[in-house]
Design a protein around this motif. Structure first.
Motif, PDB file in Angstrom:
ATOM      1  N   LYS A  95     -53.419  14.592   7.759  1.00 26.51           N
ATOM      2  CA  LYS A  95     -54.188  13.503   8.494  1.00 26.51           C
ATOM      3  C   LYS A  95     -53.519  12.825   9.596  1.00 26.51           C
ATOM      4  CE  LYS A  95     -56.627  11.970   4.160  1.00 26.51           C
ATOM      5  NZ  LYS A  95     -57.861  12.086   4.681  1.00 26.51           N
ATOM      6  N   LEU A  96     -52.201  12.737   9.766  1.00 26.96           N
ATOM      7  CA  LEU A  96     -51.580  12.179  10.726  1.00 26.96           C
ATOM      8  C   LEU A  96     -51.734  13.147  12.015  1.00 26.96           C
ATOM      9  CD1 LEU A  96     -48.235  11.005   9.396  1.00 26.96           C
ATOM     10  CD2 LEU A  96     -50.111   9.436  10.133  1.00 26.96           C
ATOM     11  N   LYS A  97     -51.773  14.365  11.642  1.00 27.84           N
ATOM     12  CA  LYS A  97     -52.063  15.567  12.845  1.00 27.84           C
ATOM     13  C   LYS A  97     -53.421  15.712  13.256  1.00 27.84           C
ATOM     14  CE  LYS A  97     -50.780  19.956  13.862  1.00 27.84           C
ATOM     15  NZ  LYS A  97     -49.936  21.549  13.435  1.00 27.84           N
ATOM     16  N   ALA A 136     -55.637  11.076  12.748  1.00 31.38           N
ATOM     17  CA  ALA A 136     -54.856  10.014  13.795  1.00 31.38           C
ATOM     18  C   ALA A 136     -54.608  10.600  14.902  1.00 31.38           C
ATOM     19  CB  ALA A 136     -53.758   9.356  12.741  1.00 31.38           C
ATOM     20  N   VAL A 190     -51.348  11.329  15.939  1.00 30.40           N
ATOM     21  CA  VAL A 190     -50.182  10.581  16.107  1.00 30.40           C
ATOM     22  C   VAL A 190     -48.837  11.932  16.201  1.00 30.40           C
ATOM     23  CG1 VAL A 190     -50.995   8.461  15.796  1.00 30.40           C
ATOM     24  CG2 VAL A 190     -49.731   9.825  13.873  1.00 30.40           C
TER      25      VAL A 190
END
Length: 251
Positions: free
Chosen positions: A243-245, A248, A250
Motif C-alpha cells: 500500500k505504501l508503494k 500512497a 511514498v
C-alpha cells in the motif's frame, strides 16, 4: 529608548476559517477579528521592557482598514503609550507592510522594532526580515528571551532553532521577532481599556508616507485542505509495504 511594535488584525484563532464559494479568498463576513497572537507577545515584551525601566515609550503601529483601530486600542490597553494606523483598503503583502514600517521607523526613530514572527492568517514569516533588510539593521528572529544591555547599545537574544536554542548578540537599533514562548501576554483590565480610549491614535496613509502598496503577487485560488481519508488495517507487513508503494507512493 523607544520601541515600535507592529500589530495585525486577523481572524480570531478560535474561529473556523471558511473559504469563499468562488475560491477567491477567505470569508470575513461576520467573523470575529482579534490581534495576531504573536503580536500580543510582542506588545507584552515591549511593555515589560518599559516596566523594567529599559524602554521609555512603546508605540503600536498597524496597517489596514479603519477597523484596525480596535486592534490598536487593545494594544494600548495592554500597555502601549500611543499608536499609529496606516489606513488603506489595499490588500497588504509582506513587502508592502515592511516598506510602510520602514517609513514609520524613519519618522519615529525607534531603537528596537518587535514584530511577531508571523501572522496566523498567511503564516508568511517575512515582514520582520524584510524590514531589517530595508533598514539595514541587525535582526534576531524566533526570540524566546531578550536581554537588553545596561547601556542600551545591544541585546542578547535567545532564539529557537531546529537543534535547540541559540543565543546571539546584536547591536541596537535592531529588529527582533517574537516566538510564542517569549512570554505569556497579560489580559487587558477594564480600567486600562478605558484609559486606552484617551491615548493618542494617529492616522496616516501609504500615500502620505510615500509608499506604493499595490500587490506584487496574485492569488490564483484559495481552497480548504483535503479531508483526511480513514485509516485501514492491513494483514501483514507485505500488505503494508504494497500500500505504501502502490497507493500512497511514498516508497
Amino acid at each position: 529608548m523607544k520601541i515600535l511594535v507592529p500589530v495585525k488584525r486577523v481572524i480570531d484563532y478560535n474561529v473556523k476559517v471558511r473559504v469563499k464559494s468562488d475560491g477567491s479568498g477567505v470569508d470575513l463576513a461576520n467573523v470575529k477579528m482579534s490581534m495576531n497572537p504573536f503580536d500580543e507577545v510582542a506588545i507584552e515584551e515591549a511593555v515589560r521592557l518599559k516596566e523594567a525601566g529599559i524602554a521609555s515609550e512603546v508605540v503600536a503601529v498597524s496597517a489596514g482598514v479603519a477597523a484596525c483601530q480596535e486592534t490598536l486600542r487593545t494594544a494600548m490597553a495592554l500597555g502601549a503609550d500611543r499608536s499609529i494606523l496606516i489606513v488603506t483598503d489595499e490588500e497588504l503583502q509582506p513587502l508592502a507592510v515592511a516598506k510602510l514600517l520602514k517609513a514609520v521607523c524613519d519618522k519615529e526613530a525607534p531603537q528596537m522594532v518587535i514584530p511577531g514572527k508571523q501572522a496566523i492568517d498567511d503564516d508568511a514569516n517575512q515582514t520582520g526580515q524584510m524590514l531589517a533588510a530595508l533598514l539595514g539593521w541587525p535582526q534576531a528572529t524566533f526570540a524566546s528571551k531578550v536581554v537588553v544591555n545596561a547601556d542600551k547599545t545591544g541585546a542578547a537574544v535567545t532564539r529557537e532553532i531546529d537543534g535547540g536554542l541559540e543565543t546571539i548578540e546584536i547591536s541596537l537599533p535592531a529588529v527582533v521577532t517574537t516566538d510564542l514562548r517569549l512570554n505569556e501576554p497579560r489580559y487587558a483590565t477594564l480600567p486600562n481599556i478605558m484609559k486606552a480610549k484617551k491615548k493618542p491614535l494617529e492616522t496616516t496613509t501609504p500615500e502620505a508616507l510615500g509608499v506604493d502598496v499595490k500587490p506584487r503577487l496574485k492569488t490564483l485560488k484559495v481552497a480548504e485542505p483535503a479531508k483526511r481519508a480513514g485509516g485501514v488495517k492491513v494483514a501483514d507487513v507485505a500488505a503494508l509495504v504494497d500500500k505504501l508503494k502502490n497507493e500512497a507512493k511514498v516508497i
